[in-house]
Structures are given as C-alpha cells and as structure tokens.
Design an enzyme around this catalytic site. Sequence first.
Site, PDB file in Angstrom:
ATOM      1  N   SER A 212      58.344  60.258  61.191  1.00 21.96           N
ATOM      2  CA  SER A 212      59.639  60.227  60.520  1.00 21.96           C
ATOM      3  C   SER A 212      60.509  61.420  60.883  1.00 21.96           C
ATOM      4  O   SER A 212      61.728  61.289  61.020  1.00 21.96           O
ATOM      5  CB  SER A 212      59.449  60.166  59.011  1.00 21.96           C
ATOM      6  OG  SER A 212      58.718  59.018  58.643  1.00 21.96           O
ATOM      7  N   HIS A 259      61.762  64.855  57.072  1.00 26.56           N
ATOM      8  CA  HIS A 259      63.005  64.149  57.347  1.00 26.56           C
ATOM      9  C   HIS A 259      64.158  65.123  57.534  1.00 26.56           C
ATOM     10  O   HIS A 259      64.929  65.020  58.499  1.00 26.56           O
ATOM     11  CB  HIS A 259      63.326  63.186  56.202  1.00 26.56           C
ATOM     12  CG  HIS A 259      62.361  62.046  56.081  1.00 26.56           C
ATOM     13  ND1 HIS A 259      62.575  60.968  55.243  1.00 26.56           N
ATOM     14  CD2 HIS A 259      61.177  61.806  56.688  1.00 26.56           C
ATOM     15  CE1 HIS A 259      61.574  60.118  55.341  1.00 26.56           C
ATOM     16  NE2 HIS A 259      60.700  60.615  56.213  1.00 26.56           N
TER      17      HIS A 259
END
Length: 308
Positions: A212, A259
């Site tokens: 991610s 993230h």
Amino acid sequence: MDQQPPAEQERSAAADGSLTCYRHPGRETGIRCTRCERPICTDCMIEASVGFHCPECVREGSGTGHHRVANRPRTLAGGSVAADPRLVTKILLGINLAVFVAVLIAKQSGYPLLDDLLLFGRAYSGDPSGDPSGGLEGVAEGQWYRLVTSMFLHQEVWHIAFNMLGLWWLGGPLEAALGRGRYLALYLLSGLAGSALTYWIADPAQGSLGASGAVFGLLGATAVLMRRMNYDMRPVIALLVVNLIFTFNPWGAIAWQAHVGGLVAGALMAIAMVHAPREHRNLVQYGACALVLVVVVLAVVLRTAALT
C-alpha cells in the site's frame, strides 16, 4: 488497430469537443505533436528539443544521423522510451503475486514465513510480553531487509487484489512517462518511506504488511503528472479522497502510516522528476531520490536507537 492515419487526425475529438489521443481515442489529452499537431497522450508523447513528438514523426525523422541524435526518443522525465512501457510494472506484479503464493504455501506447511518477512516480526503470532523492545524480531534487531520485504506482503485476497489493480492502473502510465529506472526508484522509495514512517510511529506489536505504501506513492505521483500535463484533476482527486477515507477509517485496521509516508514521498519525487529543468534534470531527480533515502535511513536509525 488503435492507430489513425495523419489524414484523420481531426477525428481525434470526443463528443464534447475535447481532444483525444490519435492512437488511443478513449484518452483525453491537451498535448499535441509539435510537428504534425496530432493530439497525443502520455504513452505516445516523446520529448523533443522543443515540445513533444508523436511516434510516427520520430520514426520519419530518424533516417539520417543528424535527425537520429536530435530525435532520440525520451520520456517526459528524460528516460529512454521502451518498447514495452509496462515491463517493470509487470515484474512488480509478478513479485507481489509470487510472495503472496509463497506465504500461503508456507502457512499450509506450518511454517510462519509471514512473520519472517513483515516489518515487526511475530506481530501476528508471537508473544510480545516481558521484553522492553516488545519481544519482537525485526528492524530494531538489525533486520533492515524487513523494510523491503514488508512492501510485498498481503494478508487477504481482497488486499492484494486492490493493491495490484492500483499498481496496474497507475503504474503503466507512470512507467511510460518517467521511464523504467525513474519509475522503479519512485516505487521502491515510496514503499521504503511508508515502511519507515510505520516503523517510526506504529506500535511494534502491530503487524504491518502490504504494498500500500508503494501504491500510494504511485497515486501521489499520478496527481503530480496529471497536473503537469494539464489533465482534469477531478478523477485523481476523487480517487485520493476515497483512499484516504478508507485509510483513516474508525476501525483502525489499516496502517495509515505506510499510506501517508508513501503518498508524500511519491508526490515529492514526482515533482522533482517532471518539473526538473532540462539542463539540471539528472541532478534534481537523483538528488530528490537520494534525499528521500537519507530521510528513510535517518528515521530508522533514530527509531532503532529509541527501541534498543
């Protein structure tokens, strides 16, 4: 075939009057070839001494030695134009899928391969009690390779499915626009930045895995590239907002640190890659990547000192 002859270039327009690439009619663009003035997308544009050329004009102008040097195909960021603009993306997809399958096979065999590769070792299956460092194997014990291996781990099928779709959709256009080397550097350094921020902030007893951070780096770079190309920013902004909503959901099941770290690093490196002045392009681009790497190393060293 998806190509149109020069005589039909004026047909490269959508119903609303906006320009679309003459080789890919479904892609809107605001860029034209400076020779023939046909509209071209990021996959087709080749940087020239002035503006950008389409593939046909480059081929037509490569017959003599003089033109061959002047029209050497280059991407927007100065990289070499490759025959397969998605090769690195395909390799990264293959690595992620191979690691996912390997972890599943190891789990069926009773070997905890996942714990050997994730950022904080044994975060899922170990007992962290009774040890000042959390009782965990990991980066704090010198296993720095986990900063990289954790970038290629996924726990569930839906997790790898979303990440790989994001890698395919975002990675291909970025690889074509940046070139293979710059694109690979952006992917890996975005993932490292996500791992480093997770290591810096997160509880050592929480598991952290998945691509991610790297994919969010591609998302940040895509926003920068679209702004550079004067494309409509609404789709990428909407995608970013949706992903951030999932990232900061009230259930807290997602490692938001990876993230955010990947998103910021990817956007910063992309700014350097697509806005660097031509005369100092390599210095600015390599310098930005080196700066991100230095910040990652510094964060890991300081966090390790605090844990040990």
